[in-house]
Write a protein that holds these residues in place. Sequence first.
Motif, short mmCIF file in Angstrom:
data_model
loop_
_atom_site.label_atom_id
_atom_site.label_comp_id
_atom_site.label_asym_id
_atom_site.label_seq_id
_atom_site.Cartn_x
_atom_site.Cartn_y
_atom_site.Cartn_z
N PHE A 5 0.78 -1.11 -0.01
CA PHE A 5 -0.08 0.06 0.01
C PHE A 5 0.92 1.33 -0.12
N ASP A 6 0.31 2.35 -0.17
CA ASP A 6 0.84 3.43 -0.32
C ASP A 6 -0.25 4.61 -0.38
N THR A 7 0.00 5.58 0.28
CA THR A 7 -0.79 6.78 0.15
C THR A 7 -0.28 8.09 -0.41
N GLU A 8 -1.07 9.13 -0.60
CA GLU A 8 -0.71 10.44 -0.99
C GLU A 8 -1.65 11.48 -0.29
N PHE A 9 -0.62 12.34 0.38
CA PHE A 9 -1.38 13.42 1.15
C PHE A 9 -0.77 14.88 0.87
N THR A 10 -1.37 15.80 1.65
CA THR A 10 -1.11 17.23 0.93
C THR A 10 0.16 17.63 1.21
N GLN A 11 0.92 17.48 2.28
CA GLN A 11 2.13 17.82 2.55
C GLN A 11 2.96 16.69 3.56
N LEU A 12 4.28 17.13 3.63
CA LEU A 12 5.02 16.35 4.67
C LEU A 12 5.15 17.15 6.12
N SER A 13 3.98 16.95 6.70
CA SER A 13 3.97 17.90 8.05
C SER A 13 2.79 17.26 8.91
N ILE A 19 -5.23 12.32 0.76
CA ILE A 19 -5.60 12.58 -0.53
C ILE A 19 -6.17 11.16 -1.13
N SER A 20 -5.34 10.09 -1.32
CA SER A 20 -5.65 8.95 -1.84
C SER A 20 -4.59 7.83 -1.31
N VAL A 21 -5.40 6.71 -1.26
CA VAL A 21 -4.65 5.21 -1.08
C VAL A 21 -4.94 4.13 -1.99
N VAL A 52 1.46 15.46 -7.68
CA VAL A 52 0.71 14.59 -6.90
C VAL A 52 -0.92 14.54 -7.79
N LEU A 53 -1.46 15.79 -7.71
CA LEU A 53 -2.61 16.13 -8.27
C LEU A 53 -2.76 15.95 -9.45
N LEU A 54 -1.92 16.23 -10.42
CA LEU A 54 -2.18 15.94 -11.80
C LEU A 54 -2.31 14.44 -12.29
N HIS A 55 -2.18 13.24 -11.15
CA HIS A 55 -2.41 12.12 -11.38
C HIS A 55 -3.87 11.68 -10.99
N LEU A 56 -4.39 12.42 -10.16
CA LEU A 56 -5.76 12.13 -9.43
C LEU A 56 -6.79 11.76 -10.88
N GLU A 57 -7.70 10.64 -10.49
CA GLU A 57 -8.62 10.12 -11.40
C GLU A 57 -9.76 10.54 -11.38
N GLY A 58 -10.30 11.09 -10.19
CA GLY A 58 -11.53 11.63 -10.15
C GLY A 58 -12.63 10.36 -10.42
N GLY A 59 -14.02 10.94 -10.67
CA GLY A 59 -15.05 10.07 -11.11
C GLY A 59 -15.35 9.03 -10.00
N SER A 60 -15.13 7.78 -10.44
CA SER A 60 -15.56 6.63 -9.45
C SER A 60 -14.77 6.47 -8.36
N ALA A 61 -13.29 6.86 -8.36
CA ALA A 61 -12.47 6.98 -7.52
C ALA A 61 -12.64 7.64 -6.39
N PHE A 134 4.48 3.13 -14.74
CA PHE A 134 3.74 3.69 -13.66
C PHE A 134 3.89 5.10 -13.47
N ARG A 135 2.69 5.68 -13.06
CA ARG A 135 2.81 7.13 -12.70
C ARG A 135 3.57 7.39 -11.38
N HIS A 136 4.48 8.34 -11.09
CA HIS A 136 5.07 8.75 -9.91
C HIS A 136 4.16 9.37 -9.20
N HIS A 137 4.00 8.97 -7.78
CA HIS A 137 3.31 9.79 -6.82
C HIS A 137 1.83 9.60 -7.05
N HIS A 138 1.47 8.32 -7.41
CA HIS A 138 0.04 7.90 -7.59
C HIS A 138 -0.05 6.81 -6.68
N ALA A 139 -0.93 6.81 -5.85
CA ALA A 139 -1.02 5.77 -4.68
C ALA A 139 -1.12 4.40 -5.12
N LEU A 140 -1.72 4.16 -6.10
CA LEU A 140 -1.98 2.66 -6.88
C LEU A 140 -0.73 2.23 -7.60
N ASP A 141 -0.27 3.30 -8.44
CA ASP A 141 0.86 2.66 -9.11
C ASP A 141 2.03 2.32 -8.23
#
Length: 157
Positions: A5-13, A19-21, A52-61, A134-141
């Motif tokens: 597993f991997d996650t993406e989040f808004t900042q390192l703090s 944002i995503s899992v 990170v945000l440019l890789h978000l899929e939206g929609g059903s995700a 694979f996309r970098h900084h995309h939680a699933l990839d």
Amino acid sequence: MHIFFDTEFTQLSHEAKLISVGMVSEHGGEFYAELADTWRLDDCSDFVKNDVLLHLEGGSAMLTKAELCLHLGNWLESFEVPVYLVTDAPTWDWPWLDYIFDEDHLLPANLERSPVLFTPSEEELETLHQQEQFRHHHALDDARALRLAWLNHSRVD
């Protein structure tokens, strides 16, 4: 069962917001979700905005936090056997499970309560990202790349 597993989040703090899992079972089953109600653009660091945000899929995700808790919990429980979550960054990724599952109250019964640390080299992960497109900084990839690195190491050992 090992699940990567991997996650993406808004900042390192300590003020970061999820944002995503992304999760991938050792057999290839996948789970991916983006949070629809926990963060705003203003919460994001410049790195997150640019990488990170440019890789978000939206929609059903897109799920609310409550929906994520329910759907992810059901997905993890579907394995029935003990589930071990594998991460290369437990300090950053693992705490989000407490957040998603309301600090242990809703954790699936079959989920082990501590992560499995697996740290392949950056070069190995970069090679897998390139080979598999694979996309970098995309939680699933990123979870997919971690799984492939684990499988590569399992074949060698």
